[in-house]
Write a protein that holds these residues in place. Sequence first.
Motif, PDB file in Angstrom:
ATOM      1  N   ARG A 220      36.556  48.969  38.771  1.00  0.00           N
ATOM      2  CA  ARG A 220      36.293  47.752  37.724  1.00  0.00           C
ATOM      3  C   ARG A 220      36.998  46.814  38.074  1.00  0.00           C
ATOM      4  N   ILE A 221      36.454  45.529  38.211  1.00  0.00           N
ATOM      5  CA  ILE A 221      37.063  44.354  38.899  1.00  0.00           C
ATOM      6  C   ILE A 221      37.592  43.449  37.628  1.00  0.00           C
ATOM      7  N   TYR A 222      38.536  42.824  37.856  1.00  0.00           N
ATOM      8  CA  TYR A 222      39.073  41.720  36.934  1.00  0.00           C
ATOM      9  C   TYR A 222      39.675  40.589  37.572  1.00  0.00           C
ATOM     10  N   GLY A 223      40.190  39.659  37.062  1.00  0.00           N
ATOM     11  CA  GLY A 223      40.754  38.437  37.722  1.00  0.00           C
ATOM     12  C   GLY A 223      42.153  37.927  37.195  1.00  0.00           C
ATOM     13  N   ILE A 237      41.032  41.462  41.563  1.00  0.00           N
ATOM     14  CA  ILE A 237      41.693  42.743  41.513  1.00  0.00           C
ATOM     15  C   ILE A 237      40.841  43.891  41.260  1.00  0.00           C
ATOM     16  N   VAL A 238      40.848  44.867  41.968  1.00  0.00           N
ATOM     17  CA  VAL A 238      39.752  46.137  41.582  1.00  0.00           C
ATOM     18  C   VAL A 238      40.779  47.206  41.173  1.00  0.00           C
ATOM     19  N   LEU A 330      31.947  47.907  42.666  1.00  0.00           N
ATOM     20  CA  LEU A 330      32.524  47.824  41.488  1.00  0.00           C
ATOM     21  C   LEU A 330      31.778  47.184  40.492  1.00  0.00           C
ATOM     22  N   CYS A 331      32.095  47.084  39.144  1.00  0.00           N
ATOM     23  CA  CYS A 331      31.215  46.553  38.236  1.00  0.00           C
ATOM     24  C   CYS A 331      32.226  45.490  37.320  1.00  0.00           C
ATOM     25  N   MET A 345      41.561  44.499  46.995  1.00  0.00           N
ATOM     26  CA  MET A 345      42.931  44.598  46.444  1.00  0.00           C
ATOM     27  C   MET A 345      43.034  45.261  45.020  1.00  0.00           C
ATOM     28  N   GLY A 346      43.817  46.471  45.306  1.00  0.00           N
ATOM     29  CA  GLY A 346      44.020  47.383  44.284  1.00  0.00           C
ATOM     30  C   GLY A 346      43.718  48.723  44.899  1.00  0.00           C
TER      31      GLY A 346
END
Length: 702
Positions: A220-223, A237-238, A330-331, A345-346
């Motif tokens: 899962r990706i976030y920022g 960031i994953v 990723l989702c 990144m992650g």
Amino acid sequence: MTASREVYASVPGVSAPSGSSLQCRCHGGVANLRGSLVSPSQDQNSLIFPPSSWNKGVVNLSSFSFSPSVFSLLDKGLNFALAPRKIPVYDIICDVEYRIRDLPDNIKDTIRQDCAIVLKKAKPPRMNLSKEEFSALKSLNQNQDIVVLKADKGGATVILNKDDYCKKMLDHLHNSGSYKKLLKYPLKKISRMVALAIKSSSSVGSLCHKLIESSPLTPRIYGLPKIHKERVPLRPIVNSIGGPTYLLAKFLALKLKPLVGRTESFVKDSASFINELKDIKLDPNDILVSFDVVSLYTCIPIKEALEVIYRLTDLDTALLVEICLTSTFLCFEGEFFEQTCGVAMGSPLSPIVANLFMENFEAKALASACLLPKLWRRYVDDTNVIWSHGQEELDRFFNHLNCQSSAIKFTMEKEVNGCLPFLDILISKNIDSSLSHSVFRKKTHTEQYLHADSHHFPAQKMGVLNTLATRALRISDNKSFDKERSHLLNVFVENGYSRRLGQKAFLKASKNASINKEQKERRLVVLLPYVQGTTDKIAWILKRYDIPSTFRPLNTIRKSLRSVKDPVDPKDMKGVYLIPCSCGTPYIGETGRSIHQRISEHVADLRHGRTKSSALAEHVEKTKHQVCIEEANVVAKVVHFHHRKFREAIEIERRPNNLNRDDGWKSSSCWIPSLSSLSRPYTFGDFSTACSEVRHHRTLSF
């Protein structure tokens, strides 16, 4: 002049943005910088923030105004641990049982009895939030129109509109050129491909089955908001923990790590870089410069990076690296994307690949340059340079670097008044041609560290002070140390610590600096949830038998707020589950695969009447009752095998009237006094199991 403009006017060079709703929380109080309430359509994300003299802890970029209690809460930091409202009896029992499993039976029973007495008498500690702060936490969690994130750099807490956050993330995913939208759910296909590659590889040896994730999760990706940049972009960031390639990437990172750092330019850390600075003498025309790669991780050309890997390691290992780098997906918000450029990144493997790629890149760039720098030292994507050939040649060299690849581009920062930052060091020119060094902090740095009131084990909080004091000793030279020491002592006080504890940290740091510590032998420790007055006593009990303990916080402000990552269905994870029958008797089970998968197997057993292999099918055959499969629920998310088995045994003990034909692992009768104090069986909703899902990944080693 309005109140908001008066606040801005007090800061030289900063004007009040018209109609903004920016709120900044300073250590000295709450600064409410708003004219009128800003609607989501207004471009509040283009605000330029006040200078570093504003010690911001919380930056509000949303269209909402918040009470002082919200800022008081968030100013404690998202890592602030909340005092638990319940004793996590199950977690404690499982942690202790796991660590003592190989001891003689008489010692195990003694430890169990002593720990059970502590748990029987245990009471939750006093809350470390005020009523107003607790209400603020609840209101933040209920507001579905905002997201609360940690800033990319500096430690500030940032509040954004949910719509603005999603718009920025989707814009990055659709328009950055690094991702491709997928029309089909790729998890099963990629999981099979990764498993096949691992099984056919000769480089993993006996670890083959440990590297295959039995219940893979979708990355899962976030920022994280970059508040130091205009329009506040997000750093992607994953979260790949539990993903199909996570364990393999972790293994490969350890295997490839020795290949990193074989070049003269490699910088291990700030301390090693400072040791080099001590021997440097500058010429009058020398210029201090730094080069930084723009978005290195998402811009690394995968093909070129793999060529480097294939040259440096064996074929089997390189093939596994290729699988990891070319199967990143990723989702976000229910949509699935494939990463077609760069590395995630992650991922544990990404820093290693980035370093190896940059070592190859800089070797080619320097070999083809007309003039070389006097000094070239690099830490991943950040390079420190001393240039001796004048400004005009420096510009040519900068252009030369940017012509090496269409994907890799540099920015350049030159010294200002003889000073240049690099990592967390401020390098300064001296009159005698030497270089001095001191601690550097970015303008967005908040001086926000783990607060003294956080429900962490005291030694962990003291460790934060010791680390900062040690950094001050290593980075500061004789001219700047006293100033840095005085600054940190004040910062410690602002974070709730006494000045005496700060002085104690500096005393310990100075003693440790003169001692060459021998590397301690790694020992298996018990990882306990920290509950003041309870698990610290259990740690003393274990210490009598030479069993070391460490602690983890049960719940933090970050965990108490809604996550910005896509939610994971608990039934997609490993754990303990319960299936009820219409007669009120439950079946309790555990699985190392997804609970969804295990429940579907129970359905197949019931459909085909497999009474020999299924206790549920046997019960239905004898009684004609109805098994309520649709009401099956997750009792606990537990990844680690032993913890899962212990938890299942406890749940069976707690529900003696069950459909299980065998009890699995036995729960010791020594724990009965502790379990009898619980008013009801534990369910998934209890917060004390929230940390269990990642425990396996923290403890697994190769």
